[in-house]
Design a protein around this motif. Structure first.
Motif, mmCIF file in Angstrom:
data_model
loop_
_atom_site.group_PDB
_atom_site.id
_atom_site.type_symbol
_atom_site.label_atom_id
_atom_site.label_comp_id
_atom_site.label_asym_id
_atom_site.label_seq_id
_atom_site.Cartn_x
_atom_site.Cartn_y
_atom_site.Cartn_z
ATOM 1 N N VAL A 179 -71.489 14.572 58.123
ATOM 2 C CA VAL A 179 -72.254 14.429 59.361
ATOM 3 C C VAL A 179 -71.594 13.457 60.340
ATOM 4 C CG1 VAL A 179 -74.459 13.644 60.337
ATOM 5 C CG2 VAL A 179 -74.430 15.114 58.315
ATOM 6 N N CYS A 180 -71.204 12.297 59.867
ATOM 7 C CA CYS A 180 -70.645 11.279 60.775
ATOM 8 C C CYS A 180 -69.330 11.719 61.426
ATOM 9 C CB CYS A 180 -70.484 9.950 60.054
ATOM 10 S SG CYS A 180 -72.044 9.312 59.401
ATOM 11 N N PRO A 181 -68.377 12.232 60.645
ATOM 12 C CA PRO A 181 -67.156 12.673 61.325
ATOM 13 C C PRO A 181 -67.403 13.834 62.293
ATOM 14 C CG PRO A 181 -66.975 13.017 58.933
ATOM 15 C CD PRO A 181 -68.267 12.307 59.188
ATOM 16 N N THR A 182 -68.320 14.724 61.930
ATOM 17 C CA THR A 182 -68.646 15.836 62.821
ATOM 18 C C THR A 182 -69.278 15.301 64.108
ATOM 19 O OG1 THR A 182 -68.973 17.295 60.920
ATOM 20 C CG2 THR A 182 -69.930 18.002 63.011
ATOM 21 N N SER A 183 -70.180 14.330 63.970
ATOM 22 C CA SER A 183 -70.842 13.736 65.140
ATOM 23 C C SER A 183 -69.843 13.038 66.058
ATOM 24 C CB SER A 183 -71.907 12.721 64.703
ATOM 25 O OG SER A 183 -72.957 13.362 64.035
ATOM 26 N N LEU A 184 -68.957 12.248 65.479
ATOM 27 C CA LEU A 184 -67.981 11.530 66.303
ATOM 28 C C LEU A 184 -66.977 12.484 66.946
ATOM 29 C CD1 LEU A 184 -67.437 8.317 64.163
ATOM 30 C CD2 LEU A 184 -68.629 8.518 66.354
ATOM 31 N N ALA A 185 -66.609 13.547 66.245
ATOM 32 C CA ALA A 185 -65.706 14.543 66.838
ATOM 33 C C ALA A 185 -66.383 15.234 68.022
ATOM 34 C CB ALA A 185 -65.282 15.562 65.789
ATOM 35 N N ALA A 186 -67.672 15.548 67.890
ATOM 36 C CA ALA A 186 -68.393 16.182 68.999
ATOM 37 C C ALA A 186 -68.511 15.229 70.187
ATOM 38 C CB ALA A 186 -69.781 16.621 68.541
#
Length: 190
Positions: free
Chosen positions: A69-76
């Protein structure tokens, strides 16, 4: 009289259609999300909301050992920043860690800047973390894992603080970066 009635009907029609509230995220203006915080940046400097005058601040909560979740959120969020072009200079992306036990300043620095060089990681002790999470109504808890390891369960999403320091929007996890960029631009126009 008839002209005034037509104007009133037209205004009501715009408000009912949602055109006056053009945000793609959830408008949380005045709903009690957020507030000042006293944390430490990955650069070692004490940070609070006043450190970002005139900027839009996009806050998300997470931790560096997060598997998905966190890497996906920061990438978005990084993609939304890229879509802003020159306006990105008026926006600050922030990750507040819910795992200050493991997330050292050096680790936070490497992690957040890998997504976007301008991102800032913030941490506090257990009390400061609890206070800022409570202010944003964010849930988090440690979940034991095998061999003494652990992970963190936590709320997802982003909170957008306008240039006057008011929490205005919440982006849900999975919100398209183009929608985030659109809403941030709208706030920058205010």
């Amino acid at each position: 009289m008839l002209r005034g009635l037509r104007l009133t009907i037209a205004v009501c029609g715009v408000l009912a259609s949602g055109a006056a509230l053009a945000f793609k995220g959830v408008d949380v203006t005045g709903q009690g999300y957020g507030g000042d915080f006293n944390l430490v940046g990955h650069d070692g400097k004490p940070r609070n909301q006043a450190d970002f005058p005139g900027k839009i601040v996009v806050v998300t909560f997470g931790f560096t050992h997060c598997p998905d979740v966190c890497p996906t959120s920061l990438a978005a969020l990084a993609a939304a920043m890229a879509a802003l072009g020159e306006d990105r200079k008026r926006v600050q992306g922030v990750l507040i860690t819910v795992d200050p036990e493991r997330d050292t300043p050096a680790l936070l620095a490497r992690y957040v800047t890998a997504f976007e060089p301008s991102f800032l990681g913030l941490a506090g002790d257990a009390r400061a973390t609890r206070e800022v999470a409570r202010a944003f109504r964010v849930f988090y808890q440690k979940v034991p894992g095998p061999k003494g390891d652990y992970t963190m369960d936590h709320s997802t999403g982003y909170y957008v603080i306008d240039s006057k320091g008011r929490t205005r929007l919440m982006f849900r996890y999975g919100q398209p970066p183009a929608d985030m960029a659109y809403d941030i631009r709208e706030l920058l126009r205010e």
